[in-house]
Design a protein around this motif. Structure first.
Motif, PDB file in Angstrom:
ATOM      1  N   LYS A 104      50.477   2.300  41.159  1.00 23.14           N
ATOM      2  CA  LYS A 104      51.024   2.889  39.944  1.00 23.14           C
ATOM      3  C   LYS A 104      49.959   3.826  39.389  1.00 23.14           C
ATOM      4  CE  LYS A 104      55.034   0.663  39.166  1.00 23.14           C
ATOM      5  NZ  LYS A 104      56.330   1.333  38.932  1.00 23.14           N
ATOM      6  N   THR A 106      58.644   8.610  42.291  1.00 26.46           N
ATOM      7  CA  THR A 106      58.413   7.485  43.193  1.00 26.46           C
ATOM      8  C   THR A 106      58.450   8.008  44.620  1.00 26.46           C
ATOM      9  OG1 THR A 106      59.404   5.889  41.671  1.00 26.46           O
ATOM     10  CG2 THR A 106      59.289   5.262  43.998  1.00 26.46           C
ATOM     11  N   THR A 157      54.778   6.205  41.300  1.00 27.85           N
ATOM     12  CA  THR A 157      54.663   5.012  42.140  1.00 27.85           C
ATOM     13  C   THR A 157      54.597   5.459  43.593  1.00 27.85           C
ATOM     14  OG1 THR A 157      55.956   3.692  40.574  1.00 27.85           O
ATOM     15  CG2 THR A 157      55.724   2.824  42.819  1.00 27.85           C
TER      16      THR A 157
END
Length: 437
Positions: free
Chosen positions: A5, A384, A408
């Motif tokens: 993260k 992500t 992410t």
């Protein structure tokens, strides 16, 4: 699987010490198999691929002692060659492409070597022909079990020196053939040999062990075979790919970073190539100082005014392992650049994630991409994503560190294969990054 993260948009600062070179370590660790005497190696990086190879060596019967962080002692005096034909090795060897380089030293010393079809990065077709054609020319018999995807070479009467012209200047192929030839009978000449600093380091280590090698640093290597080799002590170079990654990260995040003890004489075109993107690098002793690029960085153009073209080539050309880094750094440059990845046809496919983040990239074909830089007038957007290979993974990480918001990254085991404790080292510079198991 673990994920990163990353809260992007922060400027970093501080000093970093580059890890030992991954690509050199894989060669050097295999070379310990050439002697029954003690070999001590310093500056071994603590990364997944290297640690996998150390496990393979231990299971093969090498006695290994950790002396200090990054320093190990190796004794290959009582090897269990039956391990090479067992199921355990097929599992362990197939997950590491670098395991192919145990074949050369085992063939040279014991007259036989086996390897399952190795894995590694999914960056396109990576042939092993150079390795085995070299072994065959040295007198080995080759066999391949197609059902089990298992390679073998045997030379019960030993290897004999010969002259060969390599079809491609393969780094691992050259290393493997050199390690086999140092114990062959007579003289071997290898033309179109790779001459990367890591090959030079391998040759220097083998010479310290008693090998007779001439032409180190050139593409014509001459080897006079010896009957046995001694032990030695060797220190691995700093990782030039990691050094380039830190340069790219500093520029992309407009950070002030000093990279310590980089071995400037072994960086080749890396500093020159980043300067083509307008990035300022200062040589301070053996360190690289990257100032904060608060006003951005401007891509140079060729003398005739045409668009800058950055491509990879065998040493002393620009390494293909850094083209992914150059590509992501170019997304915030002032100007445009064409990236030409000649050696691997799948290495640019990660750019779709950068496009999702707002980068202006035209993927021309599997080998070429044109990047129109933002000049920091707009930032990349957090997203992500999944790391497809080591170098694309670190490139996506650099993009996430510069992006606005929280990104992410999945499959970070790929990044861990080539970068030692990268999240801890980034946090030491002020990055907001968390590893979630």
């Amino acid at each position: 699987m673990a994920v990163f993260k990353i809260e992007g948009g922060h400027h970093l600062s501080g000093e970093v010490i580059p890890q030992g070179a991954k690509n050199e370590a894989l060669q050097i660790l295999c070379a310990v198999l050439l002697t029954d005497q003690e070999v001590i190696i310093h500056n071994i990086p603590d990364i997944r691929d290297v640690n996998k190879l150390i496990v393979i060596l231990k299971n093969l019967g090498v006695r290994i002692e950790k002396l200090a962080k990054g320093s190990y002692s190796f004794h290959s005096d009582n090897l269990n060659l039956a391990y090479l034909e067992g199921e355990q090795f097929k599992q362990e060897g197939s997950g590491l492409r670098g395991s192919i380089m145990i074949v050369g030293p085992l063939l040279g010393r014991f007259g036989k070597g086996y390897i399952p079809r190795p894995g590694g990065d999914k960056i396109g077709r990576r042939r092993l022909d150079t390795h085995f054609e070299g072994f065959i020319k040295l007198g080995a018999d080759f066999r391949y079990n197609k059902e089990e995807r298992f390679y073998g070479v045997e030379a019960p009467n030993g290897l004999s020196g010969t002259s060969m012209l390599l079809e491609e200047a393969s780094v691992t192929g050259t290393a493997n053939i050199i390690m086999a030839a140092v114990l062959a009978k007579g003289k071997t000449t290898i033309y179109n040999a790779a001459c990367e600093p890591y090959i030079q380091q391998l040759c220097k280590m083998l010479i310290a062990m008693g090998a007779k090698i001439q032409g180190v640093g050139s593409n014509l290597i001459t080897i006079e075979g010896v009957t046995s080799l001694n032990g030695c002590t060797h220190r691995i170079l700093p990782d030039m790919i990691e050094i380039g990654s830190w340069i790219g990260l500093a520029a992309m995040t407009q950070s002030e970073i000093t990279i310590k003890n980089v071995s400037w004489e072994n960086l080749g075109l890396i500093p020159t190539t980043f300067r083509k993107l307008g990035i300022t690098l200062e040589k301070r002793g053996d360190d690289i100082y990257v100032p904060p690029h608060t006003n951005g960085y401007e891509v140079q153009s060729f003398i005739d005014g045409s668009i800058m073209n950055i491509s990879d080539a065998p040493w002393p050309g620009f390494t293909p392992d850094l083209l992914s880094i150059v590509l992501v750094v170019a997304t915030q440059a002032r100007g445009s650049v064409l990236i030409h990845q000649k050696m691997f046809e799948s290495r640019l496919f990660f750019v779709d994630k950068l496009i999702d983040m707002g980068a202006k990239i035209i993927l021309c074909d599997p080998h070429r991409a044109t990047i129109i830089g933002h000049d920091f007038k707009s930032t990349l957007k957090a997203t992500t994503m999944t790391s497809p290979d080591i170098r694309a993974g670190i490139s996506l990480l650099i993009a996430a560190l510069s992006a606005k918001g929280t990104s992410t990254i999945h499959n970070i085991e790929q990044i861990d294969r080539g970068y030692e404790n990268i999240d801890e080292r980034l946090r030491a510079l002020g990055a907001k990054i968390t590893r979630i198991e």
